[in-house]
Motif scaffolding. Structure first.
Motif, PDB file in Angstrom:
ATOM      1  N   ALA A   1      12.671  91.083   8.790  1.00  0.00           N
ATOM      2  CA  ALA A   1      11.710  91.659   9.740  1.00  0.00           C
ATOM      3  C   ALA A   1      12.341  91.930  11.099  1.00  0.00           C
ATOM      4  O   ALA A   1      11.619  92.126  12.091  1.00  0.00           O
ATOM      5  N   ALA A   2      13.670  91.971  11.178  1.00  0.00           N
ATOM      6  CA  ALA A   2      14.355  92.114  12.465  1.00  0.00           C
ATOM      7  C   ALA A   2      13.933  93.359  13.246  1.00  0.00           C
ATOM      8  O   ALA A   2      13.689  93.269  14.461  1.00  0.00           O
ATOM      9  N   PRO A   3      13.818  94.547  12.632  1.00  0.00           N
ATOM     10  CA  PRO A   3      13.396  95.724  13.431  1.00  0.00           C
ATOM     11  C   PRO A   3      12.022  95.535  14.071  1.00  0.00           C
ATOM     12  O   PRO A   3      11.828  95.867  15.252  1.00  0.00           O
ATOM     13  N   GLU A   4      11.067  94.989  13.318  1.00  0.00           N
ATOM     14  CA  GLU A   4       9.736  94.779  13.871  1.00  0.00           C
ATOM     15  C   GLU A   4       9.762  93.726  14.979  1.00  0.00           C
ATOM     16  O   GLU A   4       9.066  93.850  15.995  1.00  0.00           O
ATOM     17  N   LEU A   5      10.549  92.666  14.776  1.00  0.00           N
ATOM     18  CA  LEU A   5      10.641  91.623  15.795  1.00  0.00           C
ATOM     19  C   LEU A   5      11.209  92.176  17.102  1.00  0.00           C
ATOM     20  O   LEU A   5      10.736  91.827  18.192  1.00  0.00           O
ATOM     21  N   ARG A   6      12.210  93.051  16.990  1.00  0.00           N
ATOM     22  CA  ARG A   6      12.771  93.666  18.198  1.00  0.00           C
ATOM     23  C   ARG A   6      11.758  94.599  18.854  1.00  0.00           C
ATOM     24  O   ARG A   6      11.626  94.644  20.073  1.00  0.00           O
ATOM     25  N   ALA A   7      11.044  95.351  18.016  1.00  0.00           N
ATOM     26  CA  ALA A   7      10.080  96.318  18.553  1.00  0.00           C
ATOM     27  C   ALA A   7       8.972  95.624  19.343  1.00  0.00           C
ATOM     28  O   ALA A   7       8.484  96.159  20.348  1.00  0.00           O
ATOM     29  N   TYR A   8       8.553  94.443  18.912  1.00  0.00           N
ATOM     30  CA  TYR A   8       7.471  93.727  19.578  1.00  0.00           C
ATOM     31  C   TYR A   8       7.974  92.652  20.544  1.00  0.00           C
ATOM     32  O   TYR A   8       7.187  91.853  21.052  1.00  0.00           O
ATOM     33  N   GLY A   9       9.291  92.637  20.776  1.00  0.00           N
ATOM     34  CA  GLY A   9       9.839  91.687  21.729  1.00  0.00           C
ATOM     35  C   GLY A   9       9.702  90.237  21.310  1.00  0.00           C
ATOM     36  O   GLY A   9       9.509  89.352  22.154  1.00  0.00           O
ATOM     37  N   LEU A  10       9.823  89.970  20.019  1.00  0.00           N
ATOM     38  CA  LEU A  10       9.624  88.614  19.492  1.00  0.00           C
ATOM     39  C   LEU A  10      10.940  87.929  19.125  1.00  0.00           C
ATOM     40  O   LEU A  10      10.959  86.993  18.340  1.00  0.00           O
ATOM     41  N   GLU A  11      12.051  88.414  19.698  1.00  0.00           N
ATOM     42  CA  GLU A  11      13.333  87.810  19.350  1.00  0.00           C
ATOM     43  C   GLU A  11      13.376  86.313  19.684  1.00  0.00           C
ATOM     44  O   GLU A  11      13.864  85.507  18.896  1.00  0.00           O
ATOM     45  N   SER A  12      12.850  85.953  20.873  1.00  0.00           N
ATOM     46  CA  SER A  12      12.886  84.544  21.278  1.00  0.00           C
ATOM     47  C   SER A  12      12.049  83.684  20.343  1.00  0.00           C
ATOM     48  O   SER A  12      12.448  82.568  19.981  1.00  0.00           O
ATOM     49  N   TRP A  13      10.904  84.199  19.937  1.00  0.00           N
ATOM     50  CA  TRP A  13      10.058  83.463  18.999  1.00  0.00           C
ATOM     51  C   TRP A  13      10.775  83.254  17.674  1.00  0.00           C
ATOM     52  O   TRP A  13      10.739  82.162  17.106  1.00  0.00           O
ATOM     53  N   ALA A  14      11.450  84.308  17.184  1.00  0.00           N
ATOM     54  CA  ALA A  14      12.160  84.207  15.909  1.00  0.00           C
ATOM     55  C   ALA A  14      13.307  83.204  16.004  1.00  0.00           C
ATOM     56  O   ALA A  14      13.532  82.400  15.084  1.00  0.00           O
ATOM     57  N   VAL A  15      14.035  83.243  17.126  1.00  0.00           N
ATOM     58  CA  VAL A  15      15.137  82.296  17.320  1.00  0.00           C
ATOM     59  C   VAL A  15      14.612  80.860  17.302  1.00  0.00           C
ATOM     60  O   VAL A  15      15.218  79.958  16.715  1.00  0.00           O
ATOM     61  N   GLU A  16      13.463  80.629  17.947  1.00  0.00           N
ATOM     62  CA  GLU A  16      12.889  79.284  17.981  1.00  0.00           C
ATOM     63  C   GLU A  16      12.456  78.841  16.586  1.00  0.00           C
ATOM     64  O   GLU A  16      12.603  77.670  16.222  1.00  0.00           O
ATOM     65  N   GLN A  17      11.915  79.785  15.790  1.00  0.00           N
ATOM     66  CA  GLN A  17      11.528  79.451  14.425  1.00  0.00           C
ATOM     67  C   GLN A  17      12.743  78.997  13.610  1.00  0.00           C
ATOM     68  O   GLN A  17      12.692  77.991  12.894  1.00  0.00           O
ATOM     69  N   ILE A  18      13.822  79.737  13.729  1.00  0.00           N
ATOM     70  CA  ILE A  18      15.041  79.384  13.001  1.00  0.00           C
ATOM     71  C   ILE A  18      15.627  78.080  13.546  1.00  0.00           C
ATOM     72  O   ILE A  18      16.088  77.221  12.787  1.00  0.00           O
ATOM     73  N   ALA A  19      15.585  77.928  14.878  1.00  0.00           N
ATOM     74  CA  ALA A  19      16.132  76.719  15.497  1.00  0.00           C
ATOM     75  C   ALA A  19      15.358  75.477  15.037  1.00  0.00           C
ATOM     76  O   ALA A  19      15.954  74.401  14.848  1.00  0.00           O
TER      77      ALA A  19
END
Length: 549
Positions: free
Chosen positions: A215-233
């Protein structure tokens, strides 16, 4: 038979196949530990004896035979090195060859599983089991030689200690036994649960990472990179904690072994105090190497929990009784039971209806990609609820609406459908999909890399490559889900014209899902899907023929 039992049977079969290598590894392991114990014990005796002879004066030095011990030490060192090489090469060759056969068997079992079983595993979880869990069971093959090595080392250590007296031999035997039993207890109480939790946490981490990466393109489009990083972390932190727990359990095993070794050496020295000093030294060093030889067995205890959990998780992949009881259809005709409509192979059926009504669900049930419903669809003479999954899927070539491509070349992606396809077949399929000119213009033609999921192609080109792949497969029915979506009118017309010619030449049946009028014109019967009933059945109506059959 449960999935775990089936997997254990596969492992036993691989052990039989690799029996020669495993036996050689066990024999070499025994030589390694025996040579190590003899080498250290003899070296201690030799050094101590030489020192005492030097202190005693010239006469003692002249009488001391240093040639035979030094030659024996060299021989033992060479023998240990050579045997270690043979053990590692034979043991790991057996393990790697076994794993190379187990992975295809597991993938084959997963591919043949019922749709519900397959859909229960995400792509990340399936990848973790095929890679991480299979790697974890490597120890079950490699460590088959450790009991022999530990036994040989312990026996030699006890025998050498016996030269200093029976008390020393008994002390070494007790110390070795305590080292193994204590490590086994720590393993059962701490290492096994910790190792199992590491396997589970690793699978969850890979599953979450895979989902967010997709879901990387959608995450970038909605500015959710930090949220995704925290989920993985968060998953990574859980995995780290589980790994630390496993390391702590291993540390307790090592600490126990060190305590037992120290106590055993002290005990040997005390009980053999009246023996010659060189023999006391020999016995003390034999105690050290004997317990160290048992350490190889202790190391396997550290990995037992992870290996056992891996076996359970891999057994779940094969745990699918539904896939074992199906009947292979004897014909290719498709029957829509509710409409009392049977379509012989070679006919062309258009499937249309409002978005979300269940068109894709219908064709996926037909191809055994979703769990079927009783008395809804039949293939040949078999209701799909009783049909063998492989036998059903062999009847269909499928180009899905959401095309998935390998991170490989054009050729790699095409030959998924037919591994033996030649150059002529590949280009013919590309011509049908109106993609041949585009591939010829690529730097390496068929061998041009396409990137992850075909990222170097446009959406329409990816769809047409999926169509070309389906056209390569020899099957009674070609199933296409929105094959011309996203194509301009001119390209769509060329694709449909060539597809019509191909179907006519091969006599292949067509089941086509589309909202667009042009593709529907290829078909001689139309099925309108109107929705899903409360019991999960698909509601449908048969329309008059668009073109005479």
């Amino acid at each position: 038979m449960t999935g775990v039992a089936r997997f254990r049977r596969l492992m036993r079969e691989q052990r039989r196949r690799q029996g020669g290598r495993l036996a050689l590894a066990a024999a070499a392991g025994a030589v390694v530990t025996a040579a190590s114990v003899l080498l250290l014990g003899l070296s201690g005796w030799f050094i101590t004896g030489a020192a005492l002879a030097g202190v005693a004066g010239g006469a003692a030095i002249g009488a001391f035979n240093y040639l035979l011990p030094s030659a024996a030490i060299r021989f033992l060192a060479i023998a240990r090195t050579g045997a270690r090489y043979v053990e590692r090469v034979s043991g790991h060759a057996a393990a790697l060859k076994a794993l190379a056969r187990l992975r295809p068997a597991l993938f084959d079992g997963l591919a043949a599983a019922s749709p519900g079983r397959v859909r229960a595993l995400s792509s990340g979880e399936a990848s973790a089991r095929m890679i991480q869990d299979v790697d974890a069971i490597q120890t079950l093959f490699v460590r088959l030689s450790t009991p022999w090595a530990a036994g040989a080392g312990g026996a030699i250590a006890i025998a050498l200690a016996g030269l200093a007296g029976s008390g020393a031999a008994i002390t070494v035997g007790i110390g070795t036994g305590l080292a193994v039993l204590g490590a086994l207890a720590i393993g059962r109480l701490a290492a096994d649960p910790a190792g199992a939790r590491v396997q589970v946490a690793t699978g969850r981490f890979k599953d979450r990472f895979s989902a967010l990466q997709a879901a990387a393109p959608e995450l970038r489009a909605y500015g959710l990179e930090s949220w995704a990083v925290e989920q993985i972390a968060a998953e990574a932190r859980t995995l780290d904690r589980r790994t630390i727990d496993a390391a702590a359990a291993a540390g307790w095993m090592t600490a126990w072994q060190g305590m037992v070794t120290g106590g055993t050496v002290i005990g040997v020295v005390l009980v053999s105090a009246g023996s010659p000093l060189p023999l006391v030294t020999l016995a003390a060093l034999a105690a050290v190497t004997g317990i160290e030889a048992a350490g190889a067995l202790v190391a396997s205890f550290r990995q037992a929990g992870a290996a056992a959990e891996a076996v359970r998780r891999l057994g779940e992949v094969l745990d699918d009784p539904v896939a074992e009881t199906g009947t292979v259809p004897t014909g290719d005709a498709v029957t829509l039971v509710a409409l009392d409509l049977t379509l012989a192979a070679g006919r062309r059926l258009a499937v249309t209806g409002p978005s979300g009504a269940g068109k894709t669900t219908l064709i996926e049930r037909l191809m055994a990609l979703r769990d079927p419903v009783t008395d809804e669809l039949r293939l040949g003479d078999v209701d799909l609820t009783h049909a063998d999954v492989r036998g059903v899927r062999a009847r269909f070539a499928y180009a899905a609406q959401d095309v998935r491509l390998l991170a490989g070349t054009v050729r790699d992606n095409l030959t998924l459908a037919r591994a033996d396809a030649g150059e002529t077949d590949l280009w013919a399929a590309l011509e049908t999909a109106d993609l041949a000119d585009r591939v010829r213009a690529m730097p390496a033609g068929l061998d041009t890399p396409l990137g992850d999921n075909g990222e170097r192609l446009s959406g329409g080109e990816r769809r047409r490559l999926g169509l070309a792949r389906a056209c390569l497969r020899h099957a009674a029915w070609l199933v296409l889900d929105e094959p011309t979506e996203g194509l301009d009118a001119a390209t769509e017309a060329r694709v449909l014209e060539r597809l019509d010619q191909r179907l006519a030449a091969l006599g292949q049946g067509l089941i086509l899902v589309s909202h667009r009028p042009a593709p529907l014109a290829l078909c001689d019967r139309t099925l309108v899907v109107t929705g899903l009933a409360a019991d999960g059945r698909i509601l449908m109506e048969s329309m008059p023929a668009r073109v005479a059959a």
